[in-house]
Each structure stands twice: as C-alpha cells, then as structure tokens.
Write a protein that holds these residues in place. Structure first.
Motif, mmCIF file in Angstrom:
data_model
loop_
_atom_site.group_PDB
_atom_site.id
_atom_site.type_symbol
_atom_site.label_atom_id
_atom_site.label_comp_id
_atom_site.label_asym_id
_atom_site.label_seq_id
_atom_site.Cartn_x
_atom_site.Cartn_y
_atom_site.Cartn_z
ATOM 1 N N HIS A 103 0.853 -1.187 0.000
ATOM 2 C CA HIS A 103 0.000 0.000 0.000
ATOM 3 C C HIS A 103 0.890 1.239 0.000
ATOM 4 C CE1 HIS A 103 -3.648 -2.375 1.072
ATOM 5 N NE2 HIS A 103 -2.751 -3.143 1.690
ATOM 6 N N ARG A 104 0.589 2.188 -0.854
ATOM 7 C CA ARG A 104 1.439 3.364 -1.022
ATOM 8 C C ARG A 104 0.850 4.631 -0.406
ATOM 9 N NH1 ARG A 104 5.439 2.886 -4.918
ATOM 10 N NH2 ARG A 104 5.439 0.980 -6.176
ATOM 11 N N THR A 105 -0.140 4.490 0.439
ATOM 12 C CA THR A 105 -0.776 5.646 1.066
ATOM 13 C C THR A 105 -1.112 5.328 2.515
ATOM 14 O OG1 THR A 105 -2.772 7.040 1.051
ATOM 15 C CG2 THR A 105 -2.986 4.841 0.108
ATOM 16 N N ALA A 106 -1.161 6.381 3.340
ATOM 17 C CA ALA A 106 -1.546 6.203 4.737
ATOM 18 C C ALA A 106 -3.035 5.948 4.894
ATOM 19 C CB ALA A 106 -1.138 7.432 5.548
ATOM 20 N N ALA A 107 -3.810 6.175 3.834
ATOM 21 C CA ALA A 107 -5.257 5.954 3.889
ATOM 22 C C ALA A 107 -5.552 4.472 3.649
ATOM 23 C CB ALA A 107 -5.957 6.832 2.853
ATOM 24 N N LEU A 108 -5.167 3.649 4.619
ATOM 25 C CA LEU A 108 -5.371 2.212 4.494
ATOM 26 C C LEU A 108 -6.836 1.841 4.747
ATOM 27 C CD1 LEU A 108 -2.320 0.799 6.504
ATOM 28 C CD2 LEU A 108 -2.493 1.179 4.049
ATOM 29 N N PRO A 109 -7.275 0.740 4.182
ATOM 30 C CA PRO A 109 -8.612 0.250 4.537
ATOM 31 C C PRO A 109 -8.704 -0.026 6.038
ATOM 32 C CG PRO A 109 -7.740 -0.919 2.632
ATOM 33 C CD PRO A 109 -6.614 -0.103 3.175
ATOM 34 N N ALA A 110 -9.857 0.218 6.605
ATOM 35 C CA ALA A 110 -10.031 0.054 8.047
ATOM 36 C C ALA A 110 -9.701 -1.351 8.508
ATOM 37 C CB ALA A 110 -11.462 0.421 8.440
ATOM 38 N N GLU A 111 -10.035 -2.365 7.691
ATOM 39 C CA GLU A 111 -9.777 -3.734 8.125
ATOM 40 C C GLU A 111 -8.283 -4.049 8.135
ATOM 41 O OE1 GLU A 111 -8.857 -6.415 6.019
ATOM 42 O OE2 GLU A 111 -8.787 -5.330 4.113
ATOM 43 N N VAL A 112 -7.489 -3.350 7.329
ATOM 44 C CA VAL A 112 -6.041 -3.527 7.375
ATOM 45 C C VAL A 112 -5.484 -2.894 8.656
ATOM 46 C CG1 VAL A 112 -3.838 -2.922 6.282
ATOM 47 C CG2 VAL A 112 -5.777 -3.662 4.873
ATOM 48 N N VAL A 113 -5.937 -1.694 8.970
ATOM 49 C CA VAL A 113 -5.487 -1.013 10.188
ATOM 50 C C VAL A 113 -5.873 -1.819 11.421
ATOM 51 C CG1 VAL A 113 -5.678 1.094 11.569
ATOM 52 C CG2 VAL A 113 -5.591 1.251 9.071
ATOM 53 N N ASP A 114 -7.108 -2.312 11.451
ATOM 54 C CA ASP A 114 -7.561 -3.094 12.611
ATOM 55 C C ASP A 114 -6.768 -4.390 12.744
ATOM 56 O OD1 ASP A 114 -9.422 -1.130 13.102
ATOM 57 O OD2 ASP A 114 -11.106 -2.221 12.201
ATOM 58 N N GLY A 115 -6.526 -5.059 11.618
ATOM 59 C CA GLY A 115 -5.756 -6.294 11.669
ATOM 60 C C GLY A 115 -4.324 -6.073 12.102
ATOM 61 N N TRP A 116 -3.727 -4.993 11.652
ATOM 62 C CA TRP A 116 -2.371 -4.612 12.058
ATOM 63 C C TRP A 116 -2.321 -4.383 13.566
ATOM 64 C CZ3 TRP A 116 0.178 0.322 9.475
ATOM 65 C CH2 TRP A 116 1.423 0.585 10.082
#
Length: 402
Positions: free
Chosen positions: A33-46
């Motif tokens: 991913h090349r942007t800080a605007a990640l999908p919410a499910e990626v952020v939550d999983g991280w």
C-alpha cells in the motif's frame, strides 16, 4: 510489478479495499500500500496483530506509524506498507517502509538511497521494527533480504526482538540504551531508601504549596480530544522553556506537535483506551507540569516532560515522574519505559537498560561509506556508563527523554 519490487502485489493509491493477496504454493504474495489511507480492516488487523504480541512497542502500532507518515513523513521520502495475510485473510505481517536518501555529509554531493522503517528517525521513535507473526518470520526475513539486494537497508533503533528478521550481511552501527523500571513489586520498591525518603519529603512540600497531581488517560472519544490537545501544547511550551533555561536544544517543539496531535486523534478513534496519556501537576487551576507518554499493552513509555522551573528547588520534575510511575502501577502496568537516554535520574528509580540496536545492510561503496559514518557518529555520542549511573546529588533537573 515495478522496478525494485520484490514479490509484492501493489494496492496502489486507488481502491485499496479491492486489493487481495494471491497465493503461490505455501506462501502468500504480500500486498503493498502506497498511502496512509489504508482500509479500516487492514489497520484493525495490524493493531490486533501488534497487541497480540507480534509487536511489542507503541511505535510499531498503526496509530504512531500512520500519524508519522501523514505529518513528518510527508516530505521524508516515499512510504509503503507491505502486508501479508494467512489463508483465511487475517493479517499476519506488516512491514512499514520508507524509501529515502541519506547524505554522507551536509556538504557531500553523494546521496545514498536507503530503505528504512517508516515511523522511525525524526520524531524520535524507539523500539522500532516490524509486526510479524512467529510463523511468518522466515518468509518475511527472506523477502527483506531480497529487497536489500537492490538498495541499502538502514534500520535504526530496532527493538532487540527484531534480530530474527535481519538479512545476512547486516552490520551493527549503533546501540541506544532505553532504561526501564519493573513495576511488579510496586512503585514503593523502586530506588534506595534515601531516595524514597526524599520523594516523600519533597512531596509533602509540594502539597503544602498547593500542587496536586492527576492522571489523564488515553482519550476514548472525540469529545475528550480538546483537553488532550491543550495538554500536549502545554507540555511542548513548558518543556521548551525548561530546555532554554538550561541552554539546551530540543526537538520536542512546535514543528513536532502536528505528529503528536495526530497520534492522539488516531488513538482516540480506536476507542481502546490505549496510546497517549498524561500526568499533570496543577496549582490553583494552572498547569505547572506535564509528563507525556504512551500506554500500550503492559507498558507506559515516558516520552517527554515539561514543568515550571520555578519549582525546581522542590524537585517538581522528579515528583511528576514518580507520580506517573505510581499511576502506571495503579493501572496494572508492569513496566515503566524511560525510553532512550542514560540520564542519571532514571537509574534512581532502579531502571535497567534494554538496548535498541541500529543496523545497516550496505549496498555498494556508498552503503559502505554510510556505515562508516554511522559507526563514527555512535562512537562520538557514546556516554560514559559509569558517569551516567553515578549517584549524583538531585538537582531537580530532568533532562529530556527525547
């Protein structure tokens, strides 16, 4: 797959939610991913992966890393987040990376392209690194090694637990002591008998002057943000005044404030009650001291402090730290992390060093020269351990943690 890519699918900057991992044999092709605007499910999983033990420090969370990318990292280079998933789609590895350029000397024309940890460097993050589930480590280490064949890897201030991910040929270029105190026996067990007696004595004097202390936990909702924002600005102001009075510089200033305001905001959005917290000293409704840090898992990481130097004779700075330690222990936390630096006051609280390590995987002559630069820099800055731990007389001067 663009030039320099190593076994990654690219989510680009468009519909990141549409990106899906592809499997080959027993391995999963990671997605970049090349942007800080990640999908919410990626952020939550991280975040869940980090909280579960795959990443041990606040500085490896999406709240810190993405806030850094949105503020300080905007002009630092090209960022990317590389994500692995298991067969069920659960995230099991996250590598935040930054492509940047290092110079051998301010006047030297030779730039050295590097790949480093996104969120490290400017802003003074400690215990840096990647969030990787145990079963994925060998694959991620192999991927990172292949990535390092194309450009130098400059991995500064890595948590010691990251050693298993280092590619062959990694050269140690520095160590940073990060003292921490064990709270499991309670705050009253920390320090010598004389030190504890001094804390009680000056605590009584501060109380007689009307100074009180309170803990401000991580925000849980947007309605709580204004108070935290104001406390952050107050900490920056008081810290700057104190450092100026000592004739010392600081990087915890107005230029860094946007990073920390965004971190506070991102942490509140999770509603988990983790992240930025404050210990506040007040007198007659006025804030005279603020300690700022991060509550994460079983640890409070003390990041910075600011206090009114008028109260130096009564050791206000030391008292604020002692109250923060007491508050952290009272909330069931087991570690008070003083973060980088071997200032003597930390060891009065029985802190024990845990070292972050900086590594370089050099490529070519420029990479080798960069290694020489960092090793020389580390040698110049290495303090005398005996001096740092000497039982000097308390002065109330509390040097900056960052």
């Amino acid at each position: 797959m663009g030039a320099g890519d190593v076994g990654t699918g690219d989510a680009g900057t468009g519909d990141l939610g549409a990106a899906r991992p592809r499997t080959t044999a027993a391995r999963t092709l990671p997605v970049r991913h090349r942007t800080a605007a990640l999908p919410a499910e990626v952020v939550d999983g991280w975040r869940d992966l980090a909280a579960g033990g795959a990443g041990s420090a606040w500085f490896s969370t999406p709240e810190w890393t993405l806030a850094w990318w949105e503020t300080l990292g905007a002009t630092a280079g090209d960022g990317e987040i590389v994500v692995w998933r298991d067969g069920d789609g659960r995230i099991d590895a996250v590598l935040p990376l930054l492509r940047t350029v290092q110079r051998l000397h301010p006047r030297a024309p030779l730039p050295v392209p590097c790949l480093t940890v996104l969120g490290s460097g400017a802003g003074a993050a400690d215990h840096c690194g990647f969030v990787v589930a145990p079963h994925r480590r060998a694959e991620v280490a192999d991927w990172l090694a292949r990535r390092g064949r194309r450009t130098s890897l400059l991995l500064t201030d890595l948590d010691p637990g990251q050693a298993a991910l280092l590619p062959p040929g990694a050269v140690e270029i520095g160590r940073t002591a990060c003292p921490r105190a064990d709270l499991t026996a309670g705050p009253e067990a920390l320090g010598s008998r004389q030190f504890r007696a001094n804390l009680r004595r000056y605590g009584r004097k501060l109380a007689a002057e009307g100074i009180t202390f309170r803990w401000v936990p991580p925000a849980l909702a947007a309605a709580e943000l204004p108070e935290r924002f104001e406390l952050l600005h107050t900490a920056v102001r008081l810290h700057g005044l104190r450092r100026a009075a000592l004739g010392l510089p600081t990087t915890f200033d107005g230029a860094r404030a946007p990073l920390h305001l965004r971190v506070i905001e991102r942490a509140a959005d999770t509603g988990r009650g983790e992240g930025p917290a404050f210990l506040v000293a007040e007198r007659a409704g006025e804030v005279v001291g603020v300690l700022y840090g991060f509550q994460w898992r079983d640890t409070f990481a003390y990041y910075q402090i600011g206090w009114d130097q008028t109260w130096a004779p009564l050791r206000l700075g030391t008292a604020v730290i002692a109250e923060a330690i007491r508050a952290a222990a009272g909330r069931g936390l087991s570690t008070f992390d003083f973060l980088r630096g071997t200032e003597p006051y930390k060891y009065r609280f029985d802190a024990v060093d845990r070292e972050d390590v900086s590594w370089l995987v050099p490529q070519g002559l420029p990479g080798a020269l960069l290694g020489l630069k960092y090793r020389a820099k580390a040698a110049r800055r290495e303090p005398s351990v005996e001096a740092a731990r000497s039982p000097a007389t308390e002065t109330g001067t509390v040097p900056a943690a960052h």
